[in-house]
Scaffold this motif. Structure first.
Motif, short mmCIF file in Angstrom:
data_model
loop_
_atom_site.label_atom_id
_atom_site.label_comp_id
_atom_site.label_asym_id
_atom_site.label_seq_id
_atom_site.Cartn_x
_atom_site.Cartn_y
_atom_site.Cartn_z
N ASP A 42 0.84 -1.20 0.00
CA ASP A 42 0.00 0.00 0.00
C ASP A 42 0.88 1.25 0.00
OD1 ASP A 42 0.98 -0.22 2.50
OD2 ASP A 42 -0.96 -0.22 3.53
N ASN A 43 0.16 2.35 0.18
CA ASN A 43 0.83 3.66 0.17
C ASN A 43 1.61 3.89 -1.12
OD1 ASN A 43 -0.17 4.38 2.64
ND2 ASN A 43 1.51 3.34 3.73
N LEU A 44 1.05 3.49 -2.19
CA LEU A 44 1.71 3.73 -3.46
C LEU A 44 1.24 5.07 -4.00
CD1 LEU A 44 1.30 0.14 -4.85
CD2 LEU A 44 3.41 1.24 -4.09
N GLU A 45 2.09 5.59 -4.87
CA GLU A 45 1.78 6.94 -5.37
C GLU A 45 0.83 6.85 -6.53
OE1 GLU A 45 4.87 9.77 -6.31
OE2 GLU A 45 6.04 8.98 -4.62
N PRO A 46 -0.24 7.57 -6.44
CA PRO A 46 -1.15 7.58 -7.57
C PRO A 46 -0.46 8.20 -8.76
CG PRO A 46 -2.23 8.45 -5.60
CD PRO A 46 -0.79 8.31 -5.27
N GLY A 47 -0.82 7.73 -9.92
CA GLY A 47 -0.26 8.27 -11.16
C GLY A 47 1.03 7.61 -11.57
N SER A 48 1.57 6.75 -10.69
CA SER A 48 2.82 6.10 -11.04
C SER A 48 2.56 4.71 -11.59
CB SER A 48 3.71 5.97 -9.79
OG SER A 48 3.96 7.24 -9.26
N SER A 49 3.56 4.20 -12.30
CA SER A 49 3.52 2.84 -12.81
C SER A 49 4.64 2.06 -12.15
CB SER A 49 3.71 2.82 -14.32
OG SER A 49 2.59 3.43 -14.93
N TYR A 50 4.33 0.79 -11.94
CA TYR A 50 5.30 -0.03 -11.21
C TYR A 50 5.48 -1.35 -11.90
CZ TYR A 50 4.38 3.27 -7.44
OH TYR A 50 4.24 4.39 -6.71
N ILE A 68 7.91 -11.41 -13.25
CA ILE A 68 7.81 -9.95 -13.36
C ILE A 68 6.38 -9.59 -13.76
CG2 ILE A 68 8.60 -7.93 -14.63
CD1 ILE A 68 11.26 -9.54 -15.01
N ILE A 69 5.83 -8.73 -12.98
CA ILE A 69 4.51 -8.22 -13.33
C ILE A 69 4.69 -6.75 -13.62
CG2 ILE A 69 2.15 -7.85 -12.56
CD1 ILE A 69 2.63 -10.20 -10.62
N ASP A 70 4.45 -6.41 -14.86
CA ASP A 70 4.68 -5.03 -15.30
C ASP A 70 3.40 -4.26 -15.33
OD1 ASP A 70 7.01 -3.81 -15.76
OD2 ASP A 70 7.50 -5.01 -17.57
N ASP A 71 3.67 -2.95 -15.53
CA ASP A 71 2.52 -2.11 -15.89
C ASP A 71 1.48 -2.03 -14.79
OD1 ASP A 71 1.28 -0.42 -17.56
OD2 ASP A 71 0.16 -2.02 -18.61
N ILE A 72 1.93 -1.98 -13.57
CA ILE A 72 1.02 -1.72 -12.46
C ILE A 72 0.87 -0.23 -12.36
CG2 ILE A 72 0.56 -2.04 -10.01
CD1 ILE A 72 0.67 -4.63 -11.59
N THR A 73 -0.27 0.25 -12.69
CA THR A 73 -0.45 1.70 -12.76
C THR A 73 -1.55 2.11 -11.81
OG1 THR A 73 0.13 1.61 -15.08
CG2 THR A 73 -0.94 3.62 -14.31
N PHE A 74 -1.26 3.21 -11.14
CA PHE A 74 -2.29 3.78 -10.27
C PHE A 74 -2.76 5.06 -10.86
CE2 PHE A 74 0.02 0.84 -7.70
CZ PHE A 74 -0.98 0.18 -7.02
N LYS A 75 -3.90 5.01 -11.52
CA LYS A 75 -4.51 6.15 -12.20
C LYS A 75 -3.53 6.78 -13.17
CE LYS A 75 -8.13 7.29 -9.05
NZ LYS A 75 -8.86 8.36 -8.38
#
Lengths: 284, 865
Positions: free
Chosen positions: B581-589, B606-613
């Motif tokens: 948690d506490n991930l930054e919105p708008g970022s991709s991981y 590897i799991i790519d393209d985790i994006t928060f908004k």
């Protein structure tokens, strides 16, 4: 006859002492019927006379007149001479024969009633004496006798009887005939035959006497007799002469007989036969 | 007055009653009138009654009645016509001849005679039966058909009475006799009393005058009547067994009420019957009857009887047709010994059916599943038999047959078919076990057998040599044997087989355990992202083979595209579940997942393209790239295949082991070529190197990087087979790590095995060489998007993917050429047409939304064959 009175109270029994009704009467004559009673102190309500159950005379004291007549055949009441104790019938007719009853009733309250009666016969006497026909002057032993006796017309029919030598003929010798009815008044003529063969015994002292007797009850009695000689005898009697002689005398006697009867009635109406006996003894 | 000419009237009077002595007092003439009436009896002078009207009206006449005679009993009624002397309470002494004298005022006196007779009524009649028992009751019972014999006796009566029998109002017997004792008797004999005489009045009448009603005695005939009719109402055409019926039976005509009984055959049914009286000599009986199967064809009889009249019973019968569910009995064929059926035997069952009506269906069930006629499978259904040819142990179990008719379905007892067979391995795959030297492994060999296995032996197989393991190393119990195995040298790693034996024979295929030297764990599998929110997500994986040593699990979260490590998480024990948690919105991981043990790290997932908004462009670009890459790979593959076709035919003929060794590099070769040639991003594909691990062992076409130096280098991904013992016959080794065993119990293994098989299916084909080449060209039926990575943060990701087209791929039976053409053509068109690009993208997008993003390098290689 009358009922037994058993009353035991103060009222006495009425009694009927005598009801006198002649047994035979002659047609055309009058007769007096008598009824005698003892009221024993009771008042009379009525006396009634009946012929054969039908009232023809009544005497009721309370009626005015007390006597009254109810007509019926054969009854001719002489009302003027009829009273509470007698009634006169005049004249008598053949139809006046019958049973005559007198009934007496007392007044209220008992209305005791007594009655008695007598029979009366109205007779028509024969208009001629009996006569014998068919006889011969002489008979010999062995001859056949065949004769008839004929009465005069009468009502009721005359009774005929044959006698031979004074003895009644044996019934086997007698020949009976029915009475002959003639005339508008239907009077009767009687005929009786006698038939037998002559025997020696029929002759008594050379004679044979044949007699026919005619009678109606006790009111008429007449005979006729023929005497016949036997063959041995030369002289021959004639029947005619003797018959006529005896017939006259007989007729008188019969007439007298009737008179005697009437007398007897006055003495004792119940002993009429007594006088008849006397008559018989006289005839023979 | 004894004049016989007087009219005489004869008059009678009844003792004790009033009598009337008539006397006509009407005058013959009109103007006349009655004066006096006097009544006399016999010859008595004194009148017994006088009626004095002299000087009075008739109505006021003076009356007087003599006490000596009637006294107050008499009254002269002058007004009646004729007038009459009424005398009450007549006494015997009143009898006699009376005279009535009527004096009129003007007419002659009338005398009338009245002969008066006193009638003494007789006593009441007494009725006796023929045995001189007095019938005092008014009602006398007689049975229908019987005769009446009665005597009527009457005492007294003056004059003697006429004694007459009446039936209702008709004279039936006038013959009476007078006995010297003063009784008058009439014997009545009346035959055959019938139904019509019910309630008839039989009357004996004694009469000697009409002046009073005669004395009589009445007997009312109470006639016992036979039943006339009996009917079972509503005889149904058939009845159902075990269903309750209320059956009615009516009888009429009996008096008293008929006794109704029910019979089944000759047996009296005493069960629940209810009897009702109804009007008009009717009676009703209801039986509550539940027919049984055995009642079919039997007769149900309703019997009505007048208990008072012998032989008066009448019956109505109903032939029962009982319908019932089939009664089904199953037996094994009589010639068979159910305890001695071996695999391969022919057996049969007989199904015996008792049913009415006939069944319309007969079905057979094996453990509840319906069997169908299948000659090929040796299942033959005939009339009432089931034949099984060459039974296998899979046909063991419970058999039933079922017959159905309109009444329902009847299922038989079950008959258990026991098939005896030699032991077979309870687990039908190899077990893979990793062990350090001198580490003791416990091997458990479980077998199925009927009867259970009695003995076991174990063998070790390495490098084609098979040696028997001494029996001291293993212990056996029923159906189970354990072996403690301690590898001490490299030579001790290999295949261990376990063989069971029972009465039927020795196990044909042994249970196989692959004992390998302990190494790095296998990569995590089936990793999936779930519960993703604005700033958090949840990741779950299934752990792989632990390499024979305890493993832990690591997660690295890297922000892209800057490749900055954001999180580093670890787990010591399964289950493999991470929460971030506490991930930054708008970022991709990017998420990188490892397993690790003492020997090192597993290959990463590897799991790519985790994006928060965030923006999706990158993702789209990436997926497009992947799609294009895949298409190119497949084209290349097809080309290469053609080149290698002749080569493969020769390889097929090689022994299994050899084939395996040669085929594996094929896969690697293809992969590497594909990556090297067609990566559009120009990223180096480390997979080439990984394939080299294998090539080092035996691929003639593949030169590679040095083989062993990478053991501790996580960046170098060696081929998995590097650490695996060579395969023998089993297609897929079964490995077990502690957590995998746990998963096994939770049912997760199923999924794991599925994935394994998908890959194995193709690899087996290629390895064994016993299958046709077709297998090489089959697309894996997988929708996964797979990634492989060489390096860590610094390296750009290199991915390979399977096209969704693989879904459309035909199965292994499709001929190779056509398949190849189709695959290439399809991809080619995608590449050349911009329009189709979006199609590909969208297809990929579809997969990106799926949480399952799992891969292993191994899988990629195989998929790309």
């Amino acid at each position: 006859m009358s009922g037994i009175c058993l009353r035991l109270d103060f009222v006495h029994c009425i009694t009927l002492t005598e009801v006198r009704v002649p047994k035979h009467t002659i047609r055309g004559h009058a007769v007096k019927l008598e009824c005698h009673y003892d009221m024993e102190g009771e008042a009379l309500y009525s006396v009634k006379w009946y012929k054969d159950g039908r009232e023809f005379y009544r005497f009721v004291p309370r009626d005015d007149p007390p006597g009254s007549v109810f007509p019926q055949p054969g009854i001719a009441v002489d009302l003027a001479n009829s009273t509470s104790e007698q009634v006169i019938l005049d004249p008598l007719d053949l139809s006046s024969s019958g049973k005559y009853r007198c009934e007496v009733s007392a007044e209220a309250p008992s209305f005791q009633t007594v009655s008695d009666h007598g029979e009366m016969m109205v007779v028509v006497l024969p208009d001629q004496d009996p006569y014998i026909t068919g006889g011969r002057p002489r008979y010999q032993v062995g001859d056949s006798v065949k004769i008839n006796c004929t009465s005069g017309r009468s009502k009721p029919a005359v009774q005929l009887t044959w006698y031979i030598n004074g003895d009644p003929a044996e019934p086997s010798l007698v020949k009976k005939y029915e009475p002959i009815i003639t005339g508008a008044d239907r009077l009767e003529t009687s005929v009786l035959g006698l038939e037998f063969r002559v025997k020696q015994k029929h002759f008594k002292h050379g004679d044979m006497k044949l007699k026919c007797l005619a009678m109606i009850s006790t009111v008429y009695w007449k005979s006729n007799e023929e005497s016949v000689e036997g063959e041995k005898l030369q002289k021959a009697p004639t029947l005619e002469s003797r018959r006529v002689a005896s017939a006259d005398s007989r007729a008188d006697r019969v007439q007298g007989n009737y008179f005697h009867c009437e007398l007897f009635w006055e003495i004792n109406f119940t002993h009429l036969h007594f006088s008849l006996k006397q008559l018989g003894s006289r005839e023979l | 007055m004894n004049d016989t000419r007087l009219p005489i009237t004869t008059v009678s009077g009844v003792l004790s009653k009033q009598a009337s002595l008539p006397c006509d007092i009407t005058p013959l003439e009109r103007d006349d009138a009655v004066y006096m009436v006097l009544w006399f009896k016999e010859d008595d002078n004194e009148p017994l009654y006088n009626f004095d009207v002299r000087g009075r009206q008739v109505a006021q006449a003076r009356l007087s009645s003599s006490d000596k005679y009637f006294g107050k009993r008499a009254f002269f009624r002058a007004t009646s016509h004729p007038a009459q002397l009424l005398v009450d309470d007549i006494k015997l002494s009143d009898e006699g001849m009376y005279r009535c004298r009527v004096d009129f005022r003007n007419s002659p006196t009338r005398n009338l005679k009245i002969n008066f007779t006193v009638i003494v009524p007789p006593d009441r009649p007494i009725i006796y039966d023929s045995r001189r028992r007095e019938k005092a009751n008014t009602v006398e019972p007689y049975s229908e058909g019987s005769d009446i014999a009665l005597i009527c006796e009457v005492k007294g009566g003056r004059p003697r009475p006429n004694v007459t029998w009446y039936l209702d109002n008709s004279v039936i017997d006038e013959s009476f006799e007078t006995r010297p004792d003063g009784t008058t008797v009439n014997h009545l004999s009346y035959p055959n009393i019938g139904r019509q005489h019910l309630d008839a009045r039989l009357m004996c009448v004694a009469s000697n005058t009409n002046l009073t009603p005669p004395n009589n005695k009445v007997v009312v005939l109470d006639v016992n009547l036979k039943p006339v009719a009996v009917h079972i109402m509503a005889k149904e055409k058939f009845v159902s067994a075990d269903k309750r019926y209320e059956i009615e039976c009516k009888s009429s005509g009996s008096r008293p009420e008929a006794a109704i009984s029910w019979w089944k055959g000759t047996r009296l049914l005493k069960r629940i019957t209810k009897n009702f009286s109804e009007t008009g000599n009717q009676s009703l009986s209801v039986i509550s009857y539940t027919p049984t199967v055995d009642d079919d064809g039997k007769y149900l009889t309703c019997r009505a009887e007048n208990p008072l009249i012998p032989d008066s019973a009448i019956e109505d019968k109903w032939r029962l047709v009982v319908h019932y569910m089939p009664i089904v009995t199953l037996k094994m064929g009589s010639s068979l010994n159910p305890d001695d059926i071996k695999e391969g035997d022919d057996i049969y069952f007989d199904c015996h059916i008792q049913s009415n009506p006939k069944p319309y269906k007969l079905a057979w069930y094996h453990d509840g599943n319906e069997l169908h006629h299948n000659v090929t499978a040796g299942i033959i259904l005939s009339d009432h038999s089931l034949a099984l040819q060459g039974v296998s142990r899979s046909l063991a179990g419970d058999y039933t047959c079922m017959a159905a008719n309109t009444e329902g379905r009847g299922t038989s007892n079950h008959v258990t078919l026991r098939v005896r067979y030699a032991p077979v391995c309870a687990v039908d795959r190899e077990e893979l076990l990793g062990a350090l030297k001198h580490e003791t492994l416990q091997l458990k060999c479980e077998v199925d057998a009927s009867p259970p296995a009695e003995s076991f032996h174990w063998t070790f197989n390495s490098s084609g040599e098979q040696t028997e393991l001494p029996s001291r190393l293993h212990s056996s119990e029923t159906g189970l044997s354990r072996l403690n195995y301690t590898p001490t040298s490299d030579l001790d790693y290999g295949t261990i087989s376990c063989w069971g034996r029972n009465a039927i024979g020795v196990q044909k295929s042994p249970c196989v355990f692959q004992v390998v030297a302990a190494g790095r764990p296998f990569a995590l599998q089936n990793c999936s992202v779930s519960n993703q929110s604005a700033d958090s997500l949840h990741i779950e994986c299934i752990e792989g083979f632990d390499g024979g040593l305890p493993q832990m699990f690591l997660l690295e979260l890297v922000e892209v595209p800057v490749l900055r490590l954001v999180r580093n998480l670890s787990l010591q024990h399964p289950p493999v579940q991470f929460f971030i948690d506490n991930l930054e919105p708008g970022s991709s991981y990017r998420i990188i997942l490892f397993a690790a043990n003492a020997k090192g790290r597993s290959e990463p997932v590897i799991i790519d393209d985790i994006t928060f908004k965030g923006v999706a462009k990158y993702t789209a670009a990436l997926t497009l790239t992947v799609a294009l890459l895949f298409a190119v790979v497949c084209i290349v593959l097809a080309t290469i295949y053609r080149r290698h076709a002749s080569k493969n035919t020769t390889k097929k003929l090689k022994p299994t082991k050899t084939a395996q060794l040669t085929s594996t590099p094929d896969c690697q070769l293809d992969s590497s070529m594909h990556h090297q040639t067609h990566d559009p991003n120009g990223i180096q594909t480390p997979l080439v190197d990984s394939g080299g691990g294998m090539g080092r062992r035996g691929s003639p076409t593949m030169g590679g990087e040095p083989p062993d130096g990478d053991e501790t280098d996580p960046d170098v991904i060696p081929n998995q087979y590097e650490r695996r013992p060579p395969k023998t016959t089993l297609p897929t080794p079964l490995f077990r790590s502690p957590s995998a065993r746990l998963i096994h119990r939770n049912g997760g293994e199923h999924l794991l095995h599925e994935e394994e098989r998908h890959c194995d299916g193709s690899s087996l084909a290629s390895l064994t060489g016993s299958n046709t080449e077709v297998h090489h060209y089959s697309f894996k039926p997988s929708k996964q998007i797979s990634y492989a990575t060489l390096g860590r943060a610094n390296n750009s990701s290199v991915t390979s993917t399977l096209s969704p087209l693989s879904q459309q791929a035909s199965t292994a039976t499709l001929p190779l050429p056509s398949m190849s053409v189709t695959g290439v053509g399809a991809v080619g068109s995608l590449l050349s047409s911009p329009a189709s690009q979006s199609l590909v993208t969208s297809t990929l997008n579809e997969y990106r939304f799926r949480p399952e993003v799992v891969t292993t390098s191994n899988r990629i290689q195989e998929s790309c064959i």
